[in-house]
Motif scaffolding. Structure first.
Motif, PDB file in Angstrom:
ATOM      1  N   THR A   1    -103.912 -38.426 -42.586  1.00 58.12           N
ATOM      2  CA  THR A   1    -104.720 -37.053 -42.812  1.00 58.12           C
ATOM      3  C   THR A   1    -105.592 -37.118 -44.370  1.00 58.12           C
ATOM      4  OG1 THR A   1    -102.902 -36.862 -41.540  1.00 58.12           O
ATOM      5  CG2 THR A   1    -103.983 -35.448 -42.348  1.00 58.12           C
ATOM      6  N   GLN A   2    -106.809 -36.484 -43.920  1.00 55.58           N
ATOM      7  CA  GLN A   2    -107.393 -36.496 -45.508  1.00 55.58           C
ATOM      8  C   GLN A   2    -107.438 -35.006 -45.829  1.00 55.58           C
ATOM      9  OE1 GLN A   2    -110.494 -39.586 -45.042  1.00 55.58           O
ATOM     10  NE2 GLN A   2    -110.951 -38.435 -46.257  1.00 55.58           N
ATOM     11  N   MET A   3    -107.932 -34.260 -46.950  1.00 53.60           N
ATOM     12  CA  MET A   3    -107.756 -33.465 -46.834  1.00 53.60           C
ATOM     13  C   MET A   3    -109.353 -32.376 -46.450  1.00 53.60           C
ATOM     14  SD  MET A   3    -108.925 -31.749 -50.804  1.00 53.60           S
ATOM     15  CE  MET A   3    -110.432 -31.183 -51.501  1.00 53.60           C
ATOM     16  N   GLU A   4    -109.528 -31.602 -45.472  1.00 55.18           N
ATOM     17  CA  GLU A   4    -110.427 -30.961 -45.049  1.00 55.18           C
ATOM     18  C   GLU A   4    -111.318 -30.989 -45.520  1.00 55.18           C
ATOM     19  OE1 GLU A   4    -109.514 -29.880 -40.745  1.00 55.18           O
ATOM     20  OE2 GLU A   4    -111.699 -29.502 -41.899  1.00 55.18           O
ATOM     21  N   GLY A   5    -112.822 -31.061 -45.688  1.00 53.18           N
ATOM     22  CA  GLY A   5    -114.048 -30.985 -46.086  1.00 53.18           C
ATOM     23  C   GLY A   5    -114.642 -29.629 -45.732  1.00 53.18           C
TER      24      GLY A   5
ATOM     25  N   LEU B   1    -118.271 -29.749 -55.758  1.00 59.97           N
ATOM     26  CA  LEU B   1    -118.186 -29.312 -56.675  1.00 59.97           C
ATOM     27  C   LEU B   1    -119.631 -29.337 -57.900  1.00 59.97           C
ATOM     28  CD1 LEU B   1    -115.224 -32.116 -57.152  1.00 59.97           C
ATOM     29  CD2 LEU B   1    -114.748 -29.920 -57.593  1.00 59.97           C
ATOM     30  N   SER B   2    -119.246 -29.465 -58.915  1.00 55.79           N
ATOM     31  CA  SER B   2    -120.290 -28.847 -60.093  1.00 55.79           C
ATOM     32  C   SER B   2    -120.064 -30.305 -61.344  1.00 55.79           C
ATOM     33  CB  SER B   2    -120.434 -28.029 -61.108  1.00 55.79           C
ATOM     34  OG  SER B   2    -120.653 -27.142 -60.803  1.00 55.79           O
ATOM     35  N   GLU B   3    -121.232 -31.033 -61.797  1.00 56.80           N
ATOM     36  CA  GLU B   3    -121.608 -32.490 -62.399  1.00 56.80           C
ATOM     37  C   GLU B   3    -120.432 -32.349 -63.210  1.00 56.80           C
ATOM     38  OE1 GLU B   3    -125.086 -33.533 -63.788  1.00 56.80           O
ATOM     39  OE2 GLU B   3    -124.493 -35.539 -63.272  1.00 56.80           O
ATOM     40  N   GLU B   4    -119.309 -33.058 -63.473  1.00 50.92           N
ATOM     41  CA  GLU B   4    -117.954 -33.085 -64.806  1.00 50.92           C
ATOM     42  C   GLU B   4    -117.322 -32.571 -64.016  1.00 50.92           C
ATOM     43  OE1 GLU B   4    -119.949 -31.921 -68.834  1.00 50.92           O
ATOM     44  OE2 GLU B   4    -121.564 -33.858 -68.036  1.00 50.92           O
ATOM     45  N   ALA B   5    -116.751 -31.539 -62.800  1.00 49.57           N
ATOM     46  CA  ALA B   5    -115.548 -30.973 -62.817  1.00 49.57           C
ATOM     47  C   ALA B   5    -114.584 -32.247 -62.430  1.00 49.57           C
ATOM     48  CB  ALA B   5    -115.881 -30.305 -60.927  1.00 49.57           C
ATOM     49  N   PHE B   6    -113.489 -32.098 -61.780  1.00 53.61           N
ATOM     50  CA  PHE B   6    -112.496 -33.083 -61.976  1.00 53.61           C
ATOM     51  C   PHE B   6    -111.925 -32.979 -60.271  1.00 53.61           C
ATOM     52  CE2 PHE B   6    -108.326 -35.136 -62.588  1.00 53.61           C
ATOM     53  CZ  PHE B   6    -108.105 -35.467 -61.402  1.00 53.61           C
ATOM     54  N   LEU B   7    -111.901 -33.783 -59.520  1.00 50.92           N
ATOM     55  CA  LEU B   7    -112.233 -34.764 -57.668  1.00 50.92           C
ATOM     56  C   LEU B   7    -110.764 -34.614 -57.734  1.00 50.92           C
ATOM     57  CD1 LEU B   7    -113.571 -34.680 -55.165  1.00 50.92           C
ATOM     58  CD2 LEU B   7    -113.711 -37.239 -55.770  1.00 50.92           C
ATOM     59  N   THR B   8    -110.007 -34.371 -56.830  1.00 52.57           N
ATOM     60  CA  THR B   8    -108.870 -34.679 -56.594  1.00 52.57           C
ATOM     61  C   THR B   8    -109.146 -34.532 -54.584  1.00 52.57           C
ATOM     62  OG1 THR B   8    -107.777 -33.552 -57.442  1.00 52.57           O
ATOM     63  CG2 THR B   8    -106.859 -34.261 -55.555  1.00 52.57           C
ATOM     64  N   ILE B   9    -108.958 -35.323 -53.905  1.00 54.48           N
ATOM     65  CA  ILE B   9    -109.211 -35.387 -52.494  1.00 54.48           C
ATOM     66  C   ILE B   9    -107.769 -36.308 -52.032  1.00 54.48           C
ATOM     67  CG2 ILE B   9    -110.308 -36.748 -50.254  1.00 54.48           C
ATOM     68  CD1 ILE B   9    -112.755 -37.234 -51.612  1.00 54.48           C
ATOM     69  N   ASN B  10    -107.563 -35.118 -51.163  1.00 53.20           N
ATOM     70  CA  ASN B  10    -105.754 -35.920 -51.018  1.00 53.20           C
ATOM     71  C   ASN B  10    -105.572 -36.450 -49.467  1.00 53.20           C
ATOM     72  OD1 ASN B  10    -104.828 -34.274 -53.391  1.00 53.20           O
ATOM     73  ND2 ASN B  10    -104.344 -32.105 -51.339  1.00 53.20           N
ATOM     74  N   CYS B  11    -104.506 -38.028 -50.202  1.00 51.19           N
ATOM     75  CA  CYS B  11    -104.862 -38.222 -48.802  1.00 51.19           C
ATOM     76  C   CYS B  11    -102.991 -39.105 -48.314  1.00 51.19           C
ATOM     77  CB  CYS B  11    -105.167 -39.514 -48.505  1.00 51.19           C
ATOM     78  SG  CYS B  11    -105.239 -40.644 -47.319  1.00 51.19           S
TER      79      CYS B  11
ATOM     80  N   SER C   1    -121.846 -38.067 -54.942  1.00 50.05           N
ATOM     81  CA  SER C   1    -122.584 -37.095 -53.319  1.00 50.05           C
ATOM     82  C   SER C   1    -121.969 -38.759 -51.869  1.00 50.05           C
ATOM     83  CB  SER C   1    -123.595 -36.902 -53.482  1.00 50.05           C
ATOM     84  OG  SER C   1    -123.116 -35.654 -54.259  1.00 50.05           O
ATOM     85  N   ALA C   2    -121.067 -38.317 -51.148  1.00 52.38           N
ATOM     86  CA  ALA C   2    -121.001 -38.902 -50.709  1.00 52.38           C
ATOM     87  C   ALA C   2    -119.994 -38.532 -49.256  1.00 52.38           C
ATOM     88  CB  ALA C   2    -120.556 -40.838 -51.266  1.00 52.38           C
ATOM     89  N   VAL C   3    -119.067 -39.703 -48.368  1.00 46.15           N
ATOM     90  CA  VAL C   3    -118.411 -39.104 -47.121  1.00 46.15           C
ATOM     91  C   VAL C   3    -117.608 -40.156 -48.201  1.00 46.15           C
ATOM     92  CG1 VAL C   3    -117.286 -39.174 -45.309  1.00 46.15           C
ATOM     93  CG2 VAL C   3    -120.308 -38.759 -45.756  1.00 46.15           C
ATOM     94  N   TYR C   4    -115.767 -39.472 -48.046  1.00 47.48           N
ATOM     95  CA  TYR C   4    -114.977 -40.649 -48.643  1.00 47.48           C
ATOM     96  C   TYR C   4    -114.214 -40.749 -47.214  1.00 47.48           C
ATOM     97  CZ  TYR C   4    -116.996 -40.141 -53.448  1.00 47.48           C
ATOM     98  OH  TYR C   4    -118.118 -40.924 -54.166  1.00 47.48           O
ATOM     99  N   PHE C   5    -113.557 -42.255 -47.185  1.00 51.84           N
ATOM    100  CA  PHE C   5    -112.678 -42.410 -46.360  1.00 51.84           C
ATOM    101  C   PHE C   5    -110.922 -42.925 -46.809  1.00 51.84           C
ATOM    102  CE2 PHE C   5    -115.241 -41.305 -42.377  1.00 51.84           C
ATOM    103  CZ  PHE C   5    -116.457 -41.242 -42.514  1.00 51.84           C
ATOM    104  N   CYS C   6    -110.237 -42.352 -46.452  1.00 47.52           N
ATOM    105  CA  CYS C   6    -109.034 -42.613 -46.414  1.00 47.52           C
ATOM    106  C   CYS C   6    -108.011 -43.464 -45.732  1.00 47.52           C
ATOM    107  CB  CYS C   6    -107.710 -42.074 -46.577  1.00 47.52           C
ATOM    108  SG  CYS C   6    -106.398 -42.394 -47.599  1.00 47.52           S
TER     109      CYS C   6
ATOM    110  N   GLY D   1    -108.413 -41.965 -42.134  1.00 46.87           N
ATOM    111  CA  GLY D   1    -108.883 -40.660 -42.420  1.00 46.87           C
ATOM    112  C   GLY D   1    -110.563 -39.850 -41.047  1.00 46.87           C
ATOM    113  N   GLN D   2    -110.388 -38.811 -41.655  1.00 47.02           N
ATOM    114  CA  GLN D   2    -110.610 -38.431 -40.273  1.00 47.02           C
ATOM    115  C   GLN D   2    -112.477 -38.079 -41.726  1.00 47.02           C
ATOM    116  OE1 GLN D   2    -108.826 -36.521 -41.757  1.00 47.02           O
ATOM    117  NE2 GLN D   2    -108.502 -34.610 -42.031  1.00 47.02           N
ATOM    118  N   GLY D   3    -112.383 -38.703 -43.037  1.00 49.64           N
ATOM    119  CA  GLY D   3    -113.349 -38.760 -43.868  1.00 49.64           C
ATOM    120  C   GLY D   3    -113.876 -37.049 -44.815  1.00 49.64           C
TER     121      GLY D   3
END
Lengths: 114, 114
Positions: A5-9, A13-23, A85-90, A105-107
């Motif tokens: 299960t992945q975080m829904e998208g 984000l703006s450039e230089e921001a912090f990214l977290t994608i939960n899985c 910028s892309a689609v991320y899959f766990c 995960g659903q991407g």
């Protein structure tokens, strides 16, 4: 059966921001865990992986730590770029008799603005 | 050099037709896969071959028939195409079939059934 299960998208984000994608995952045994990235019009590419508890996978500034106690493998990056910028899959693979049967995960679609 | 190559990249056809997608890998891997990605980006395994032997066969209509003439090639033939078959089909390969080795994906074949 196994599930991821992945975080829904989408995530914007703006450039230089912090990214977290939960899985989080459910699996019998101790799966190997992966993050794949899919750029527009392309196939999936391995971003990073971890094969046992407490392992940290890292690549291109991205990191994820295999947390057995929380069955999680969250993806993080300290400062994102437009090119991220892309689609991320766990994904998880229980190994054993599961062969290479990755459960994805659903991407999560990530868009980074300048 | 392309590691996993699929042809064609795009395939537009009418319902009821029969079509094939070809895949070749030059990585020396012994295991190959077909995955289907739907319009919501969800990925699901269809088939897997290890050294030309079928090892994963998910619940896929028998209109889909994979064929592996050697361990570097895995083709997918689809009979009597239906609207619901429209998707992006990805070929992948890995070394070993136990799931700890990452998958290498082709760039996909976008199938549109009209």
């Amino acid at each position: 059966g196994d599930s991821v299960t992945q975080m829904e998208g989408p995530v914007t984000l703006s450039e230089e921001a912090f990214l977290t994608i939960n899985c989080t995952y459910t699996a019998t045994g101790y799966p190997s865990l992966f993050w794949y990235v899919q750029y527009p019009g392309e196939g999936l590419q391995l971003l990073l992986k971890a094969t046992k508890a407490d392992d940290k996978g890292s690549n291109k500034g991205f990191e994820a730590t295999y947390r057995k106690e929380t069955t999680s493998f969250h993806l993080e990056k300290g400062s994102v770029q437009v090119s991220d910028s892309a689609v991320y899959f766990c994904a998880a693979n229980a190994g054993g008799t599961s062969y290479g049967k990755l459960t994805f995960g659903q991407g999560t679609i990530l868009t980074v603005h300048p | 050099d392309t590691a996993v190559s699929q042809t064609p990249k795009y395939l537009v056809t009418q319902m009821g037709n029969d079509k094939s997608i070809k895949c070749e890998q030059n990585l020396g891997h012994d295991t190959m896969y077909w995955y289907k990605q739907d319009s919501k980006k969800f990925l699901k395994i269809m088939f897997s071959y290890n050294n030309k032997e079928l090892i994963i066969n998910e619940t896929v209509p028998n209109r889909f028939s994979p064929k592996s003439p050697d361990k570097a090639h895995l083709n997918l033939h689809i009979n009597s195409l239906e609207l619901g078959d429209s998707a992006v089909y990805f070929c992948a390969s890995s070394q070993g079939s136990r799931g700890h080795s990452p998958l290498h994906f082709g760039n996909g074949t976008r199938l549109t059934v009209t």
